[in-house]
Scaffold this motif. Structure first.
Motif, PDB file in Angstrom:
ATOM      1  N   MET A 309       0.858  -1.188   0.000  1.00 56.73           N
ATOM      2  CA  MET A 309       0.000   0.000   0.000  1.00 56.73           C
ATOM      3  C   MET A 309       0.895   1.239   0.000  1.00 56.73           C
ATOM      4  N   ASP A 312       0.501   6.082   3.231  1.00 56.46           N
ATOM      5  CA  ASP A 312      -0.615   6.694   3.954  1.00 56.46           C
ATOM      6  C   ASP A 312      -1.798   5.737   4.082  1.00 56.46           C
ATOM      7  N   THR A 314      -3.396   4.155   1.593  1.00 52.95           N
ATOM      8  CA  THR A 314      -4.252   4.038   0.405  1.00 52.95           C
ATOM      9  C   THR A 314      -3.655   3.031  -0.587  1.00 52.95           C
ATOM     10  N   ASN A 315      -4.441   2.707  -1.589  1.00 51.68           N
ATOM     11  CA  ASN A 315      -3.989   1.852  -2.698  1.00 51.68           C
ATOM     12  C   ASN A 315      -3.509   0.480  -2.241  1.00 51.68           C
ATOM     13  N   GLN A 316      -4.285  -0.170  -1.410  1.00 59.25           N
ATOM     14  CA  GLN A 316      -3.882  -1.490  -0.929  1.00 59.25           C
ATOM     15  C   GLN A 316      -4.164  -2.536  -1.999  1.00 59.25           C
TER      16      GLN A 316
END
Lengths: 429, 186
Positions: A309, A312, A314-316
């Protein structure tokens, strides 16, 4: 190669001491060995008054796995008077020869010769404690790392340390296996040590009184701070960001959910949760060297596998591919310092084996097979791995060079596990 | 109604069991090696319940609460054979509301080290859920994990692993009230 650049490089060697460095006379930085699998023959020449220093350097250079070391028979180890004669070493297939010269007062000049031409490739000075014991060894290791840089273009890994867990305490040992000693207190279970990027501090989980606190401690000191909010909960598997500003760890929540949390390490505040999900366990985070991404273990799809990810949260997404219902659980990822690879271990045929995932090709390569092997950690050169192995009985730390497949063992009296390789260590702490 | 009957029966049983010495395992001697057959020492007569000190009653209660709950490999569900062990803990906790407890989950060495901490948490939570299901207030029980770091048996075989896969209950508050069901111990 201009003189200014050279002095800059040598500064690394000399800066740790009261520099009285003489400068260099002659330079040839041609890199003859573009192919890392070609190991040039290297001999460390006899050095009057420098027996201990020479022995440590020779061992370091061997353990760099960059050279075919040419070991001199006893009769050739005596320093010969008169001008340097490289002919005998040429006959022994030496490509490079390292000369050490004691100038006096601990000032040592090191010269790396190209044996075929007789020319000096590189030369530098360092002030060393000639006995080569205790912390004085690190200055010698730094010199050997510089010699590796002279010969190959990138420095060695001798001036590094390992952290590991033995008998429920965190221990440290020099990368050559010397100086093993515990660094955490007796009576409190210490687990999962991880280096601060400054190489002088480390974080770990302290299991005590029903909780798992994350502690940041100075290496050879009892100075320690507790990461906020970790005193009353269970917090495991910490990792510190490459810029030293953040620490990420896994917190046990209600009903055995483990969620990754990140805290501001610089200000000791601002804990935020990075992974959500009411049932999954997320643990064992590792930062990419640019600090922008975090790889970690999650069982969100059933078996524990490696995800990634943004730092922060996000985008896992899944990072290391696996076959659902077929591939064994995958654990303990460690991102290589060059950013190109990820080491981890996976359940295979009743045991665990270390694998390397290549982020540029998405290919997974198994790199161990003998015994049970787990919890791998990269050396700063991104080609050596330390891991815990049962191959020699118990669990002991082993170091594998991926380029040559050479393996060496760091002996320990019992179960040594959860090793973490330090960054290259600069001046004295 | 069932609980009201069960609790006093349990207490008497605990006191009797706790105060009587268990007979030694019977040894069958080989005549050739040991011609004289030793007469086993008869166990001392069990003391009458009301002779037990409040302290020993508390100790018996703690012993019962501390009885280990074991788990199958890589599992954290409560095995049917362990539910009786947890039922007895639940009864004691129900009748001693001042007692607070910690359940600590443990794992054997076969799984990987850091994941064993998670497995320990799951085991302690599983045992906690069982007790909560028997009516114990969730807030009276905290959970912890020690993973593989605190084995009972340091060996590396099935027997050791079985011993080490466990949840352990420890009393963290109200221990002194564990005999309060007897008026003379209040």
């Amino acid at each position: 190669m201009n003189r200014g650049t050279l002095v800059g490089i040598l500064g690394v060697v000399v800066a740790v001491t009261t520099a009285r460095a003489q400068d260099t006379t002659r330079v040839d930085l041609r890199l003859l060995y573009d192919n890392p699998k070609v190991r040039p023959g290297l001999v460390v020449l006899p050095a009057g008054g420098l027996d201990s220093v020479r022995a440590i350097l020779e061992r370091d250079l061997d353990q760099s796995d960059r050279f075919e070391m040419i070991l001199l028979p006893p009769v050739m180890r005596l320093a010969q008077p008169g001008p340097l004669n490289l002919a005998p070493y040429r006959a022994m297939s030496a490509t490079l020869a390292l000369e050490l010269q004691l100038i006096g007062g601990g000032l040592v000049t090191a010269r790396l010769y190209d044996v075929a031409s007789g020319l000096i490739r590189m030369e530098g000075n360092a002030v060393l404690d000639l006995a080569g014991v205790g912390e004085a060894r690190m200055a010698i290791h730094r010199l050997s790392d510089e010699v590796v840089r002279w010969a190959t273009g990138s420095p060695g890994i001798a001036a590094t340390r390992l952290l590991y867990v033995f008998d429920n305490r965190v221990w440290t040992v020099d990368a050559d296996g010397y100086g093993a000693r515990p660094v955490t207190a007796v009576g409190r279970t210490a687990y999962s040590p991880t280096w601060h990027p400054d190489g002088r501090r480390f974080a770990f989980t302290e299991l005590y009184d029903g909780h798992g606190s994350v502690v940041l401690q100075t290496l050879f000191s009892s100075n320690r701070i507790l990461i906020p909010t970790t005193q009353t909960t269970t917090n495991i598997t910490p990792a510190i960001s490459p810029d030293g500003r953040s620490i990420v760890f896994s917190r046990g929540m209600d009903r055995a959910v483990y969620a990754l949390h990140q805290a501001n390490l610089a200000d000791l505040c601002c804990v935020e949760r990075l992974t959500v999900g009411r049932f999954a366990e997320n643990l064992s985070p590792t930062y990419s060297p640019d600090g922008r991404r975090i790889a970690f273990v999650s069982n969100r799809a059933g078996s524990p596998q490696i995800y990634v990810m943004s730092s922060d949260g996000t985008n896992q997404e899944l990072l290391v591919p696996f076959d659902y219902g077929v591939t064994g659980g995958s654990f303990a990822p460690d991102w290589s310092p060059d950013g190109l690879k990820l080491a981890f271990h996976r359940a295979m045929a009743g045991g665990f084996q270390v694998l390397v995932f290549d982020l540029t090709t998405d290919r997974v390569q198994q790199v161990t097979s003998e015994g049970r092997n787990e919890d791998a950690s990269w050396a700063p050169d991104s080609r050596h791995l330390v891991f815990s192995s049962s191959r020699a009985g118990g669990r002991q730390l082993h170091i594998l060079d991926l380029e040559t497949s050479r393996v060496r063992r760091i002996p320990s009296p019992g179960y040594a596990q959860l090793a973490e390789w330090s960054p290259r260590l600069g001046g004295a702490p | 109604m069932t609980k009201l009957i069960a609790v006093p029966i349990l207490f008497v049983g605990l006191v009797l069991v706790g105060c009587s010495k268990k007979p030694e395992p019977e040894v069958v001697p080989t005549p050739v090696e040991q011609p004289v057959v030793a007469t086993p020492t008869p166990p001392p007569p069990p003391p009458v319940a009301n002779e037990a000190s409040c302290t020993s009653i508390i100790e018996n209660m703690v012993t019962e609460l501390s009885a280990l709950v074991h788990f199958d490999t890589d599992k954290f569900d409560i095995r049917p054979t362990d539910s009786a062990t947890l039922d007895r803990k639940a009864l004691i906790l129900q009748s001693h509301p001042a007692v607070r407890a910690r359940l600590t989950g443990h794992a054997d060495e076969r799984h990987t080290a850091e994941y064993n901490l998670v497995l320990g948490s799951k085991r302690s939570e599983s045992a906690k859920d069982y007790l909560v299901g028997k009516g114990i207030d969730r807030n009276r029980i905290e959970t912890a994990t020690l993973g593989e770091t605190a084995p009972i048996d340091p060996g590396h075989d099935e027997s050791a692993w079985w011993q080490n896969r466990r949840a352990e209950l420890t009393v963290i508050a109200g221990r002194e009230t564990l005999a309060s069901h007897l008026s003379r111990c209040r």
